[in-house]
Design a protein around this motif. Structure first.
Motif, PDB file in Angstrom:
ATOM      1  N   PHE A 489       0.822  -1.206   0.000  1.00  0.00           N
ATOM      2  CA  PHE A 489       0.000   0.000   0.000  1.00  0.00           C
ATOM      3  C   PHE A 489       0.856   1.255   0.000  1.00  0.00           C
ATOM      4  CE2 PHE A 489      -3.095  -2.982   1.906  1.00  0.00           C
ATOM      5  CZ  PHE A 489      -4.147  -2.778   1.044  1.00  0.00           C
ATOM      6  N   ASN A 490       2.039   1.170   0.566  1.00  0.00           N
ATOM      7  CA  ASN A 490       2.909   2.345   0.650  1.00  0.00           C
ATOM      8  C   ASN A 490       3.342   2.834  -0.726  1.00  0.00           C
ATOM      9  OD1 ASN A 490       4.527   4.271   2.072  1.00  0.00           O
ATOM     10  ND2 ASN A 490       6.317   3.002   1.672  1.00  0.00           N
ATOM     11  N   SER A 491       3.270   1.950  -1.739  1.00  0.00           N
ATOM     12  CA  SER A 491       3.759   2.299  -3.068  1.00  0.00           C
ATOM     13  C   SER A 491       2.642   2.546  -4.075  1.00  0.00           C
ATOM     14  CB  SER A 491       4.676   1.184  -3.595  1.00  0.00           C
ATOM     15  OG  SER A 491       5.732   0.920  -2.706  1.00  0.00           O
ATOM     16  N   VAL A 492       1.383   2.367  -3.685  1.00  0.00           N
ATOM     17  CA  VAL A 492       0.276   2.519  -4.634  1.00  0.00           C
ATOM     18  C   VAL A 492       0.237   3.945  -5.163  1.00  0.00           C
ATOM     19  CG1 VAL A 492      -2.234   2.519  -4.867  1.00  0.00           C
ATOM     20  CG2 VAL A 492      -1.095   0.673  -3.640  1.00  0.00           C
ATOM     21  N   SER A 493       0.269   4.071  -6.486  1.00  0.00           N
ATOM     22  CA  SER A 493       0.240   5.400  -7.115  1.00  0.00           C
ATOM     23  C   SER A 493      -1.003   5.610  -7.966  1.00  0.00           C
ATOM     24  CB  SER A 493       1.489   5.596  -7.980  1.00  0.00           C
ATOM     25  OG  SER A 493       1.580   4.574  -8.970  1.00  0.00           O
ATOM     26  N   VAL A 494      -1.705   4.531  -8.326  1.00  0.00           N
ATOM     27  CA  VAL A 494      -2.919   4.632  -9.129  1.00  0.00           C
ATOM     28  C   VAL A 494      -3.951   3.653  -8.578  1.00  0.00           C
ATOM     29  CG1 VAL A 494      -3.965   4.273 -11.406  1.00  0.00           C
ATOM     30  CG2 VAL A 494      -1.726   5.344 -11.230  1.00  0.00           C
ATOM     31  N   ILE A 495      -5.185   4.123  -8.453  1.00  0.00           N
ATOM     32  CA  ILE A 495      -6.299   3.258  -8.090  1.00  0.00           C
ATOM     33  C   ILE A 495      -7.263   3.242  -9.269  1.00  0.00           C
ATOM     34  CG2 ILE A 495      -8.199   2.817  -6.500  1.00  0.00           C
ATOM     35  CD1 ILE A 495      -6.700   4.395  -4.388  1.00  0.00           C
ATOM     36  N   ALA A 496      -7.430   2.085  -9.882  1.00  0.00           N
ATOM     37  CA  ALA A 496      -8.391   1.915 -10.968  1.00  0.00           C
ATOM     38  C   ALA A 496      -9.639   1.277 -10.369  1.00  0.00           C
ATOM     39  CB  ALA A 496      -7.813   1.040 -12.084  1.00  0.00           C
ATOM     40  N   HIS A 776      -1.154  12.172  -3.587  1.00  0.00           N
ATOM     41  CA  HIS A 776      -0.540  12.032  -4.908  1.00  0.00           C
ATOM     42  C   HIS A 776      -0.851  10.668  -5.522  1.00  0.00           C
ATOM     43  CE1 HIS A 776       1.636  15.733  -4.011  1.00  0.00           C
ATOM     44  NE2 HIS A 776       1.987  15.183  -2.868  1.00  0.00           N
ATOM     45  N   ILE A 777      -2.038  10.184  -5.249  1.00  0.00           N
ATOM     46  CA  ILE A 777      -2.526   8.941  -5.839  1.00  0.00           C
ATOM     47  C   ILE A 777      -3.631   9.298  -6.821  1.00  0.00           C
ATOM     48  CG2 ILE A 777      -3.651   6.725  -5.394  1.00  0.00           C
ATOM     49  CD1 ILE A 777      -2.454   6.832  -2.574  1.00  0.00           C
ATOM     50  N   ARG A 778      -3.465   8.892  -8.058  1.00  0.00           N
ATOM     51  CA  ARG A 778      -4.491   9.165  -9.059  1.00  0.00           C
ATOM     52  C   ARG A 778      -5.589   8.110  -8.984  1.00  0.00           C
ATOM     53  NH1 ARG A 778      -1.770   9.738 -14.749  1.00  0.00           N
ATOM     54  NH2 ARG A 778      -0.364   8.133 -13.947  1.00  0.00           N
ATOM     55  N   VAL A 779      -6.827   8.545  -9.066  1.00  0.00           N
ATOM     56  CA  VAL A 779      -7.978   7.644  -9.053  1.00  0.00           C
ATOM     57  C   VAL A 779      -8.592   7.657 -10.446  1.00  0.00           C
ATOM     58  CG1 VAL A 779     -10.201   7.105  -8.018  1.00  0.00           C
ATOM     59  CG2 VAL A 779      -8.387   8.108  -6.617  1.00  0.00           C
ATOM     60  N   GLU A 919      -6.377  13.270 -14.257  1.00  0.00           N
ATOM     61  CA  GLU A 919      -7.671  12.673 -13.929  1.00  0.00           C
ATOM     62  C   GLU A 919      -8.165  11.904 -15.139  1.00  0.00           C
ATOM     63  OE1 GLU A 919     -10.017  15.986 -12.734  1.00  0.00           O
ATOM     64  OE2 GLU A 919      -8.908  16.312 -10.870  1.00  0.00           O
ATOM     65  N   MET A 920      -8.667  10.669 -14.899  1.00  0.00           N
ATOM     66  CA  MET A 920      -8.996   9.777 -16.018  1.00  0.00           C
ATOM     67  C   MET A 920     -10.301   9.042 -15.757  1.00  0.00           C
ATOM     68  SD  MET A 920      -5.187   8.178 -16.411  1.00  0.00           S
ATOM     69  CE  MET A 920      -5.052   8.246 -14.627  1.00  0.00           C
ATOM     70  N   VAL A 921     -11.069   8.861 -16.832  1.00  0.00           N
ATOM     71  CA  VAL A 921     -12.272   8.031 -16.812  1.00  0.00           C
ATOM     72  C   VAL A 921     -12.256   7.159 -18.060  1.00  0.00           C
ATOM     73  CG1 VAL A 921     -14.773   8.021 -17.099  1.00  0.00           C
ATOM     74  CG2 VAL A 921     -13.738   9.526 -15.412  1.00  0.00           C
ATOM     75  N   PHE A 922     -12.395   5.867 -17.849  1.00  0.00           N
ATOM     76  CA  PHE A 922     -12.504   4.918 -18.960  1.00  0.00           C
ATOM     77  C   PHE A 922     -13.933   4.369 -18.947  1.00  0.00           C
ATOM     78  CE2 PHE A 922      -8.096   5.005 -17.648  1.00  0.00           C
ATOM     79  CZ  PHE A 922      -7.404   5.077 -18.831  1.00  0.00           C
ATOM     80  N   GLU A 942       3.865   2.480 -12.773  1.00  0.00           N
ATOM     81  CA  GLU A 942       2.887   2.776 -11.740  1.00  0.00           C
ATOM     82  C   GLU A 942       2.587   1.518 -10.936  1.00  0.00           C
ATOM     83  OE1 GLU A 942       2.036   5.733 -11.192  1.00  0.00           O
ATOM     84  OE2 GLU A 942       2.361   6.842 -13.046  1.00  0.00           O
ATOM     85  N   VAL A 943       2.351   1.702  -9.657  1.00  0.00           N
ATOM     86  CA  VAL A 943       1.892   0.612  -8.787  1.00  0.00           C
ATOM     87  C   VAL A 943       0.380   0.744  -8.689  1.00  0.00           C
ATOM     88  CG1 VAL A 943       2.024  -0.421  -6.494  1.00  0.00           C
ATOM     89  CG2 VAL A 943       4.061   0.588  -7.534  1.00  0.00           C
ATOM     90  N   VAL A 944      -0.329  -0.243  -9.225  1.00  0.00           N
ATOM     91  CA  VAL A 944      -1.760  -0.120  -9.459  1.00  0.00           C
ATOM     92  C   VAL A 944      -2.542  -0.974  -8.475  1.00  0.00           C
ATOM     93  CG1 VAL A 944      -3.569  -0.199 -11.217  1.00  0.00           C
ATOM     94  CG2 VAL A 944      -1.186   0.118 -11.900  1.00  0.00           C
ATOM     95  N   ALA A 945      -3.545  -0.352  -7.870  1.00  0.00           N
ATOM     96  CA  ALA A 945      -4.554  -1.072  -7.095  1.00  0.00           C
ATOM     97  C   ALA A 945      -5.840  -1.067  -7.910  1.00  0.00           C
ATOM     98  CB  ALA A 945      -4.782  -0.411  -5.739  1.00  0.00           C
ATOM     99  N   VAL A 946      -6.441  -2.230  -8.075  1.00  0.00           N
ATOM    100  CA  VAL A 946      -7.628  -2.376  -8.918  1.00  0.00           C
ATOM    101  C   VAL A 946      -8.762  -2.944  -8.086  1.00  0.00           C
ATOM    102  CG1 VAL A 946      -8.605  -3.592 -10.901  1.00  0.00           C
ATOM    103  CG2 VAL A 946      -6.316  -2.671 -11.032  1.00  0.00           C
ATOM    104  N   THR A 947      -9.939  -2.359  -8.230  1.00  0.00           N
ATOM    105  CA  THR A 947     -11.119  -2.911  -7.584  1.00  0.00           C
ATOM    106  C   THR A 947     -11.938  -3.682  -8.602  1.00  0.00           C
ATOM    107  OG1 THR A 947     -12.549  -0.991  -8.025  1.00  0.00           O
ATOM    108  CG2 THR A 947     -11.167  -0.919  -6.057  1.00  0.00           C
TER     109      THR A 947
END
Length: 1286
Positions: A489-496, A776-779, A919-922, A942-947
């Motif tokens: 979690f310390n390295s997560v930079s993007v949450i998709a 500084h985490i992009r969602v 900022e991004m929306v797909f 990027e270190v990505v967290a995905v839901t």
């Protein structure tokens, strides 16, 4: 053999060709009760080849975790058992044939020729079977004779062969009503619970032994051995008893450290095991004629269960019915291709028959109904698991690798220091200053080096911090499968993230019905969250009047009843089913949109949906999936008294996204009558405009189409479809991209109307997104909704912020073919009006490797053994899958919207442009495109967290650095994820990230605290005594006590520190650059804090010598002549007592300095006064307890006579340690000033030299002075340029 005619002229061939012909005959023959004995050759060959490949890969892929190892062994055991079952079936059949042959010889000599033919066939089968067996033993695994014993029950079972009626009677069940309560009680007493016997928990004895030997304790045992040797025999003829006491102390240190780690490990295991109770497995079962949900552990043989898409099979079951059901058995067999299920027995081997589904398999398509035949340990998985249980190894995570790096540093540093000591002694002291340091003395010094370099408090701190993390995760309703992964979690930079259910409440409500060009009905709503939602043009919601309902609206309501998979089920209460008479125990189960339509029909329109479905039975359907984005049903309509037509009527209803299904329409219904008009381009534009208008307000839109036809015409269409499908299967034709609609028409529908649905955003999500942005985490939102709807929701939850998307602009691009060349071209747009740039799409698309999939060539298999050992060592020190040396994209302060249709055409340049947006929306994405998005992010560092919550989200969850599944999602998604949000709440991800950062911060603080006093300030006295010829300023006993009592307790107090108020305002750690131990930390700990502490302790030490009238000139460079040359007016005993006093003063001064160091290192760059331990949110009274404990230890060691006599300590006068208080205050002040300048000037040299305090801030802070920024690619990096005028 009675079902086949074998020709004598059949040529001899390999075992593969033999079984291929056998299967071909068997597939062409009609189904019989006793199928051919051998399994399909394709299955055997594919499994053995797949197995060989997997063995080659796993032989060198050291990065498999514990669960992967267990699964691999289970797969191997499954394949081996399956092959042995097949061989045993063949042997039984050969025995039967031999018996038949004997009888035929006795009673019918005329059949001798046929008998010879059968004998030849048996011999050939025997040879082939021997080959299979040899290959199985060679390429699978050696299970010896256990397999025959374990599979004897599988060989005798006939649950897949006997007629279904007999099987139902065997379990005293009923296909319609299921089991009764009495039979459930009897079966439970007979068969037990439906759960596997858990693997034997790790033995407490072996856990303690492991703690005694691993890590730093292994090094300390070596030091202990030499401590005893230095007492005897190395210390003879006058052994020093303090060396014996030193060995005893080291043993106590090791044992206490091991016991503490053991206690914390057991405590963490109990907390993690409690996670599973928070997420029970649920099965849909039919009992007493009622369909209900129960805990899967309560299933018994004979239960009738329903299998839905995305669910885990709860037990071994035989299928009663199935609708395009496919199950993924890769967790068992290793085969990635889903198995298509049938209701017929296709193989005498139960493990090969397609009418069986096995426990832990996953339903990836379709639905089915089955009867439970085996539960718990009696399942195939239970029997396979017995062969492989308890052979797993611990998982290696990033945190483990950081500790391994630390251990490696300690070993290297200690070895270098010891080598220097012995080189100094052998080349100089033993020659020039003979007698100053003896061999035994140098051994003791070497032991001191080992003890000094080891931060004994670190392993205990790591164990304790994981326990604290487990408790916090438990309270936050976050289930983490492996606690050590929290460090990611310390390295997560993007949450998709998904939209539905994660950002929104997943409680859809129908707000309006729309038809024709202007027809509209606003549904009355009594929910404040939805009622206050603005509707386009602010129209009023009218009441429903049956007299004013037009035909289109009636068709919409009728279609909502029939094209709907929502159903009522009784709720589960403590594992037992309540009576359905009470409305409180009944719940609607199904897709959120289906549930909303169900409630519309029942609550607003007073329609009895269940009755409607009974009188208009469903005869065909195509379930909704995320790729097609529509659902189709075919229902046989009820005949009315006014209906004079003798033929039945079939109503085909299609519902889905308007932009996906509108092209399938040829007519539409008007606003005020039932007449259908041909669809026109004007009408299409009207529908698109209405959809856009609703989407801008955050509404989701579903269109409904219908088509009616006579039953005879429907039958002809279905028959033609079946013949065509059978023909394609025989010819093995390639299936087109057009989805399989089960024979239902794909076009010529009539457009009935649309529904608008609203799913309110979760109230806590906007603040969580803002918090992520500060960190500084992009969602990035990845959704299947329309782009307009997605953008509206993104604005509501702050994914599209006012500062970026509204004030700056929203980018997009349009794809078209270039006129002169015909090549695809992309036009980069801003706010759909301003052309930024045109780009010709290259033919070469980006190449991406899938995580965890590796190929191994023969040359790699035969690589050098030393290289393999080196790679194995590196595996324990660094992650082989992490992306290295990639410069992250520089961000531009704009938003972007990308649709799924454009993703497949994007090249590297376009991906760089899209992913550089802040900022991004797909939108309108499929699961395959979601996986592609994750891959592209990872490719760019990027270190990505995905839901994800759906079955098809599993690949993306697996590919991501951190897969986050939802508790309300499918079992497939939960299996693929690294963690599960039990409350399905996006804000829980942000809390988990904060916990991960806190874990990393506290461990780094512990390291900074331990290294200066417990390492540097203890090593320097040994080197000074050896090289400068001065008395040893710190005895080995005091050094051990300082490390194990003073420092350990304070470091454990540091672990319980609260998060600093700015922890979520720092940039994520860069994984391949940020480590627990790096050169910046060593510089700060050793050269800054360590030298200050060492200087303060030596100052007190030499001040005491000066007070005893011993000048520095009589101390330095005296070596063996200390006290005699130059002479000192002291006896040798007096000098010894003075040295012992000085050593105790050095020790106490070091304790005082470490107390101040403890207060300074509590914060990384926040002031102590903003994060003090005495009161407020940062209160941490364990710090005060640690300081008091450290002072008490110092007093006991210096004042208790027993310690004075045994370990040669002396009482310390307060005045000699007072300078340490002044130096400690100076250290505290110096660090506060340093932190102030770091906060004030985050880009200064001082900030860059800090221990990764500020990382990556320059990536986020980008000037917005230029209104038209665009990205240019230059030397694989992105820079910002001002475009020329379009």
């Amino acid at each position: 053999m009675s079902e086949f005619e074998w020709k004598e002229s059949q040529p001899k061939s390999s075992w593969t060709e033999f079984f291929t012909r056998n299967i071909a005959r068997r597939q062409s023959a009609p189904y019989v009760k006793t199928c051919s004995s051998a399994p399909g050759s394709v299955n055997i060959e594919r499994r053995i080849n797949n197995l060989r490949g997997s063995l080659r890969v796993t032989k060198f892929n050291e990065s498999e975790d514990n669960s992967s190892d267990v699964l691999r062994r289970d797969r191997i055991a499954w394949q081996t058992i399956s092959q042995h079952l097949s061989l045993q079936i063949q042997q039984r059949r050969r025995s039967e044939l031999a018996a038949n042959r004997k009888r035929m010889l006795e009673f019918d000599e005329e059949n001798r020729k046929e008998i010879v033919q059968r004998k030849n066939l048996i011999d050939e089968t025997k040879r082939s079977s021997t080959i299979i067996k040899d290959k199985a033993v060679e390429s699978v695994v050696d299970l010896e004779d256990e397999i025959l014993d374990e599979t004897s029950g599988l060989l005798k079972t006939d649950v897949h062969i006997v007629p279904l009626e007999k099987l139902v009677d065997r379990f005293k069940s009923d296909l319609t009503n299921g089991l009764t309560d009495d039979m459930i009680t009897q079966h439970r007493a007979t068969y037990g619970e439906n759960k596997l016997t858990p693997a034997r928990p790790p033995s407490f004895f072996w856990m303690i032994i492991k703690q005694l030997l691993i890590g730093f304790n292994g090094i300390l045992w070596i030091a202990t051995l030499f401590a005893f040797l230095s007492y005897k025999p190395f210390g003879e003829p006058n052994p020093d008893i303090s060396n014996l006491g030193l060995g005893v102390i080291l043993i106590l240190v090791i044992v206490l450290n091991a016991l503490f780690n053991f206690y914390q490990e057991v405590k963490s295991m109990k907390i993690v095991s409690s996670f599973m109770k928070m997420q029970p497995s649920i099965a849909t079962v039919k009992r007493n004629g009622i369909e209900t949900q129960v805990n899967a552990e309560e299933l018994v043989p004979g239960d009738i269960v329903r299998i839905h898409l995305g669910e885990k099979i709860p037990a071994d079951c035989r299928l009663i019915s199935c609708d395009d059901l496919q199950v993924n058995t890769s967790e068992l067999t290793g085969e990635s291709v889903p198995v298509s299920c049938t209701i017929k027995c296709t193989d005498r081997n139960i493990m090969e028959s397609t009418n069986m589904v096995f426990y832990s398999s996953l339903a990836v398509q379709g639905t089915g109904e089955a009867i439970v035949v085996n539960i718990g340990d009696a399942t195939v998985l239970g029997q396979v698991g017995k062969l492989t249980r308890g052979t797993g190894e611990s998982e290696i995570t990033g945190l483990h690798r950081e500790i391994n790096r630390f251990v490696l540093f300690v070993i290297i540093a200690a070895c270098i220091s010891i080598i220097l000591l012995w080189i100094t002694w052998g080349a100089w002291l033993n020659i020039k200053e003979n007698g100053f340091v003896t061999v035994n003395g140098n051994i003791v010094n070497s032991i001191g080096m080992v003890v000094c370099f080891i931060p004994e408090g670190l392993p205990a701190a790591v164990t304790l911090v994981l326990t604290i993390v487990a408790k916090r995760m438990y309270k936050q309703k976050v289930m983490v499968k492996a606690l050590a992964t929290v460090e990611t979690f310390n390295s997560v930079s993007v949450i998709a993230t998904d939209k539905t259910g994660t950002l929104t409440m997943n409680q859809m409500t129908i707000t309006a019905l729309l038809w024709g060009k202007q027809g509209e009905y606003l549904v009355p709503i009594h929910n404040n969250k939805i009622e206050n939602q603005p509707f386009p043009n602010d129209r009023k919601r009218s009441s429903l009047d049956s007299a004013t309902i037009c035909g289109a609206m009636k068709d919409l309501i009728f279609g909502s009843c029939l094209c709907n998979n929502a159903a009522k089920q009784s709720a589960i209460n403590g594992g037992h089913v309540n009576e359905i008479a009470s409305d409180e125990v009944v719940q609607l189960v199904g897709d959120a949109a289906d549930v909303a339509l169900y409630r519309l029909c029942t609550n607003k329109c007073s329609v009895d949906i269940e009755r409607m479905k009974q009188v208009n039975p469903r005869i065909n359907s195509v379930p909704f999936n995320s790729k097609n984005k529509f659902m189709i049903t075919a229902n046989l309509l009820e005949k009315t008294s006014a209906d004079t037509n003798t033929d039945d009527t079939v109503l085909i209803t299609l519902k889905g996204a308007p932009d996906f299904v509108l092209s399938r329409c040829s007519t539409y219904k008007q606003d005020d009558n039932d007449e259908a008009l041909p669809i026109t381009e004007e009408f299409r534009n009207t529908i698109q405009e209405r959809q856009e208008e609703l989407g801008k307000s955050g509404y989701r839109v579903i269109a409904m189409l219908q088509q009616r036809m006579p039953k005879s015409q429907y039958d002809r269409i279905i028959e033609a479809y079946r013949e065509s499908k059978h023909q394609r299967q025989n010819q093995q034709e390639i299936i087109s991209d057009e989805p399989d609609l089960n024979g239902l028409p794909s076009n010529n529908y009539c457009f009935i109307g649309m529904f608008s649905l609203l799913d309110p955003a979760r109230s806590e999500v906007p603040d969580a997104v803002v918090k992520a942005r500060r960190a500084h985490i992009r969602v990035a939102m990845v959704t299947g909704d329309h782009p307009t709807t997605a953008a509206a929701i993104a604005k509501k939850v702050n994914i599209f912020s006012k500062e970026v998307s509204i004030d700056g602009g929203i980018d997009s691009f349009k794809m078209e073919l270039q006129t002169p060349t015909g090549r695809p071209q992309a036009h980069f747009m801003r706010n759909k009006r301003t052309l930024l740039e045109s780009h010709i799409i290259s033919d070469v698309k980006t190449s991406i490797d899938t995580k965890g999939i590796k190929t191994t060539s023969n040359s790699q298999v035969k690589s050098n053994v030393f290289k393999r050992m080196w790679m194995s060592l590196l595996f324990y020190l660094r992650d082989p899958n992490q992306v290295k040396d990639i410069n992250k994209l520089k961000l531009i302060p704009y938003a972007v919207i990308v649709t799924g249709n454009d993703i497949n055409s994007m090249d590297d340049y376009m991906w760089n442009w899209v992913l550089s947006h802040q900022e991004m929306v797909f939108a309108r994405t499929s699961p395959e495109q979601k996986l592609r998005i994750v891959m592209e992010f990872s490719k760019r560092g990027e270190v990505v967290a995905v839901t994800g919550d759906g079955t098809n989200d599993a690949p993306a969850l697996k590919q991501a650095d951190l897969g986050v599944a939802m508790a309300a999602g499918t079992d497939v998604a939960k299996e693929a994820g690294d963690m599960i949000l039990l409350d399905n709440n996006f804000s829980s991800i942000i809390k988990a990230i904060e916990t991960g950062r806190l874990l990393s911060d506290n461990l780094k603080k512990v390291a900074i605290y331990l290294l200066p006093g417990g390492s540097w300030s203890e090593v320097i006295p040994v080197f000074f005594a050896t090289w400068l010829g001065i008395p040893l300023s710190l005895s080995l006993f005091l050094a051990i006590i300082f490390c194990m009592l003073n420092d350990v307790v304070n470091s454990l107090a540091m672990v319980s520190e609260k998060a600093e108020h700015d922890i979520m305002s720092r940039a994520p750690a860069i994984r391949h650059k940020t480590h627990l131990l790096d050169w910046k930390l060593l510089v700060h700990a050793y050269l800054v804090v360590g030298n200050i502490e060492c200087f303060a302790a030596f100052f007190c030490f030499f001040w005491y010598y000066s007070s005893q009238n011993i000048p520095l000139s009589s101390i330095f460079f005296t070596y063996g002549s200390y006290g005699t040359n130059p002479p000192i007016n002291k006896t040798s005993d007096e000098l010894t007592i003075i040295q012992q006093n000085g050593q105790c003063i050095y020790y106490v001064a070091l304790c005082v300095m470490q107390m101040f160091n403890l207060l300074t290192t509590r914060t990384r760059h926040v002031s102590f006064f903003q994060h003090n331990p005495f009161y407020g949110k940062a209160r941490n009274w364990t710090i005060l307890i640690g300081i008091i404990f450290s002072a008490a230890v110092g007093l006991i060691l210096t004042l208790v006579p027993w310690f004075n006599s045994v370990f040669k300590t002396e009482p310390v006068e307060v005045k000699y340690v007072c300078p340490a208080i002044g130096f400690g205050a100076a250290l505290f002040t110096f660090d506060e000033i340093r932190k102030f300048f770091i906060r004030r000037y985050p880009k200064s040299f001082l900030a860059k030299m800090a221990c990764n305090y500020i990382v990556g801030h320059d990536r986020i802070k980008i000037s917005k002075n230029c209104p038209n920024l665009r990205v240019r690619e230059l030397n694989s990096s992105l820079i910002l340029q001002t475009p020329s005028a379009p």
